[in-house]
Scaffold this active site. Structure first.
Site, PDB file in Angstrom:
ATOM      1  N   ARG A  30       0.822  -1.212   0.000  1.00  0.00           N
ATOM      2  CA  ARG A  30       0.000   0.000   0.000  1.00  0.00           C
ATOM      3  C   ARG A  30       0.863   1.272   0.000  1.00  0.00           C
ATOM      4  NH1 ARG A  30      -4.160  -0.447   4.725  1.00  0.00           N
ATOM      5  NH2 ARG A  30      -2.297  -1.266   5.730  1.00  0.00           N
ATOM      6  N   ASN A  48      -6.564  -2.513   2.470  1.00  0.00           N
ATOM      7  CA  ASN A  48      -6.497  -3.971   2.546  1.00  0.00           C
ATOM      8  C   ASN A  48      -7.903  -4.492   2.785  1.00  0.00           C
ATOM      9  OD1 ASN A  48      -3.742  -4.134   2.284  1.00  0.00           O
ATOM     10  ND2 ASN A  48      -3.327  -4.386   4.471  1.00  0.00           N
TER      11      ASN A  48
END
Ligand SMILES: [Zn+2]
Ligand SMILES: [Zn+2]
EC number: 6.2.-.-
Length: 765
Positions: A30, A48
């Protein structure tokens, strides 16, 4: 007008939503994507989810397009995208690119991140006096540190890990929020001011010192040749100086671990080179992110005391896996023995409050930390053979392991009895779980059930059907019988072969499977273990096996290889020759009387037992402390320069029998002639490899798959590859899924899934 149109075109915006699945969490994916999006002046968000990672990017059409095409090049090295979905999205009015909290919904479809060994950048900080993390033993970053072992639930977010109880200090928060910092969104971020700390206690649990002082006293204990207990990443470990015979002997005595080899931790690859021989792959393996114990050929002139690996030419070596270990080794200058903290046969200890007094007193000093261990996990063990990495124990850094086995029905495969591990499919993904251990006692059976429960919860499974071994007396089979869920069984050796087929991606093929192991329950109620199975993923035919022989005293023969030796000689040369063997110094006449009794001497075709018996004949090994010890010693003795071989005859019939009697007769002759044991050991290995390769060629061009614990033997595997080279058939060697019983559950799961797929096809036709 023309000019205006061009401006409009360049300013037109688009928004795209991407879902990435595979190995995408816990590896800094990320932050890496957020950095790339910000660099491109795009807005949007990334999170997520239980399905992987979901992101929306919004901006100029050309920028979004470039973002997408160049995305792969901006992902962290560890990322592995198995599935990528793309949809046009509606513009959402984002003002920047944000990383937002994860969402949990339904069964988990993304991979659970594995624990990662400390990275070199973190180590540089820990040893830099000017750095604020100087000497901080629980340092980690987006690229390293605990993952699986601290996860409470998925998706991987700090609030759902054991780190949630440590609020970030201002400095750590700044790092966490800064896109340019290497700890940008590092979920395990911590420092001495805000994170978990270390301290030492004596063997009664009395607090002694904290921080640096604790580390110093721990080092002193090791330098004095005493035993140090350390709370590691996935559980407690016991450490001693590997060059001190007294220290190692003391450890063995207190832990009640005799005979079994102990693993070493060394300061660096350079130090490893002074103890063992390494090739480039092995060097890379040692310092890779999984940092497993690598089994390597020992140098005879090393500083390690012989009782670390009695009778073996192998050493299990690993590098420091956490900054805590690294700091200890910096001060002690290694090598150190590092073994799991438990009494022999008990599961790995990981909860401080549950360490009993008997285990506490094993160590002279304990080095503790307060980062919670949510999921206990041992160190992994791997070995390179025939230029492949073979997992011997799937654990820290490697487990859970993703299996390429799609199925929409929830299933749990229970594994075997030794080296137990679970495999499951939750309808969205299939995995092989970490090693639990042998299920010989109550404590390890409880640990096994805990892990079953924990994995079920982690993967979001409510109901599931069970798959177990067909052995009626395994704990796993008996446990499964008591559950109300539906249950199916898979024959032990078929599971080994199908695990190998799964490893190769050959579930749709017919293969000749060679399953060589200790013991498994056969279809004819005898003990199998040297089987050649013509297999598909759902069925098999036993086309050949090692000639059966009586196992005098049944299970006792596992620990007393001399019994097998007598049995083999009696079969090959008659009882008279057997009575003259004189292996134990005692008369074996009474023993020979029970050899033909089915009741006292069950018949087996086990390759593992054949190795034991031959080891006893060649090396004079009479007793083994653990299963497979004699076989390991036999491999260790092989003179690799010897080119001769003993003969195994392929006896026609259905099934064909691999008749080892000529081989045993030749060993007896060589023994009488005084041929060196190292030469005899090699001739045995080569003879077996030749016979099996010859038999395989009869099935060419059918692919061949190896399975079973015997194929942890590097010498045998490499000789087999050599003998097999002219066969014109594909060979599937073991790899990620352990060839031993640690991989059994993966095979069971693959059989169960394939059975379902077959039914599905049947219904469609
Ligand atoms: Zn790091
Ligand atoms: Zn901090």
């Amino acid at each position: 007008m023309q000019r205006q149109a061009i401006t409009d075109l360049t300013e037109s915006k688009s928004a795209v939503q991407l879902t990435l699945n595979g190995r995408v969490q816990g590896i800094g994916l990320r932050p890496a994507i957020a950095r790339w999006a910000r660099e491109m002046d795009l807005v949007g968000c990334i999170k997520n989810t239980t399905g992987g990672v979901e992101l929306t990017v919004e901006g100029c059409v050309s920028a979004v397009k470039r973002f997408e095409t160049e995305l792969d090049a901006h992902l962290p090295q560890e990322a592995c995208i198995e599935k990528r979905q793309r949809t046009q999205s509606t513009k959402s009015g984002f003002t920047g690119f944000e990383i937002i909290g994860g969402e949990a919904e339904g069964p988990l479809a993304t991979q659970v991140p594995t624990d990662l060994a400390v990275c070199s950048e973190c180590l540089a900080e820990v040893s830099d006096e000017t750095n604020r993390r100087d000497g901080y033993p629980l340092t980690s970053c987006t690229h390293c540190g605990p993952r699986y072992s601290i996860i409470q639930s998925m998706p991987y977010e700090r609030v759902q890990t054991g780190m949630s109880e440590f609020p970030l200090c201002d400095l750590c928060r700044d790092e966490y929020q800064s896109a340019t910092d290497r700890r940008f969104h590092a979920q395990t971020n911590a420092c001495a001011a805000c994170g978990p700390g270390i301290w030492s206690t004596d063997s009664t649990g009395q607090h002694l010192a904290s921080g640096r002082e604790a580390l110093q006293s721990a080092t002193a204990v090791l330098q004095q040749g005493k035993i140090l207990g350390v709370r590691g990443l996935g559980g407690y470990q016991l450490l001693v100086d590997a060059t001190s015979e007294t220290a190692v002997a003391n450890l063995r005595e207190r832990k009640r671990r005799f005979g079994k080899p102990l693993a070493l931790m060394v300061t660096s690859v350079e130090q490893a080179e002074t103890l063992v021989f390494l090739n480039n792959s092995e060097r890379r393996e040692l310092s890779g992110p999984a940092a497993p114990i690598v089994l390597l050929r020992a140098r005879t002139d090393s500083s390690v005391t012989p009782s670390v690996n009695p009778g073996l030419n192998l050493l299990g070596v690993m590098l420091p896996t956490t900054p805590l270990h690294w700091l200890l080794l910096q001060q002690c200058l290694g090598p150190l023995v590092v073994t799991s903290a438990n009494l022999e046969g008990e599961p790995l200890a990981y909860q401080s409050e549950r360490i009993g007094d008997s285990l506490k007193s094993v160590a002279d000093l304990w080095l503790e930390h307060d980062r919670p261990i949510e999921r206990p996990i041992d160190d992994s063990v791997v070995r390179w053979m025939a230029r492949r990495r073979v997992t011997i124990r799937l654990a820290r850094g490697l487990a859970p392991c993703a299996l390429d086995l799609p199925c929409d029905e929830p299933l749990i495969a229970l594994g075997g009895h030794q080296k137990a591990a679970l495999a499951l499919c939750n309808g969205r993904q299939s995995i092989l779980g970490p090693h639990v251990g042998d299920l010989e006692n109550l404590a390890s059976r409880e640990r096994y059930q805990d892990q079953l429960q924990a994995l079920q919860t982690l993967y979001g499974m409510e109901q599931a059907s069970f798959v177990c071994d067909s052995h009626p007396n395994y704990f796993t089979s008996q446990w499964a019988e008591q559950q109300s869920a539906s249950l199916e069984t898979v024959q032990h050796h078929h599971a080994h072969i199908v695990a190998g087929m799964l490893e190769q991606g050959w579930l749709d093929k017919q293969v000749l499977g060679i399953a060589f192991d200790g013991t498994g329950w056969g279809d004819d109620q005898t003990i199998w273990g040297g089987e050649l199975l013509l297999s598909t993923a759902t069925s098999y035919e036993r086309v050949a096996h090692l000639r059966t022989f009586p196992l005098p005293g049944g299970e006792r023969a596992v620990r007393e290889p001399w019994r097998v030796a007598v049995s083999l000689v009696a079969q090959a040369e008659g009882k008279r020759a057997a009575s003259q063997l004189n292996l134990t110094g005692e008369s074996i006449e009474p023993f020979l009387k029970i050899i033909n009794s089915e009741r006292f001497s069950p018949k087996t075709s086990s390759a593992g037992r054949l190795f034991d018996g031959v080891a006893s004949l060649i090396l004079g090994v009479t007793h083994a402390v653990f299963e497979g010890q004699a076989a390991m010693m036999l491999e260790s003795h092989c003179d690799l320069s010897e080119s001769g071989s003993y003969e195994i005859v392929l006896q026609a019939g259905k099934p064909i029998q691999l008749d080892w009697r000529p081989l045993v007769s030749q060993i007896l002759k060589d023994r009488a002639r005084g041929v060196a044991p190292s030469v005899m050991a090699m001739r045995f290995h080569r003879g077996l490899a030749q016979a099996v390769a010859r038999l395989c060629s009869r099935y060419a061009p059918m692919p061949v798959v190896l399975g079973g614990g015997v194929f942890q033997n590097q010498c045998l595997v490499e000789l087999f590859v050599e003998e097999f080279a002219d066969n014109q058939q594909p060979l599937g060697l073991p790899g990620m899924i352990p060839p031993n019983d640690g991989g059994l559950a993966a095979g069971q799961l693959a059989v169960a899934v394939s059975r379902r797929n077959q039914k599905e096809i049947g219904r469609c036709v």
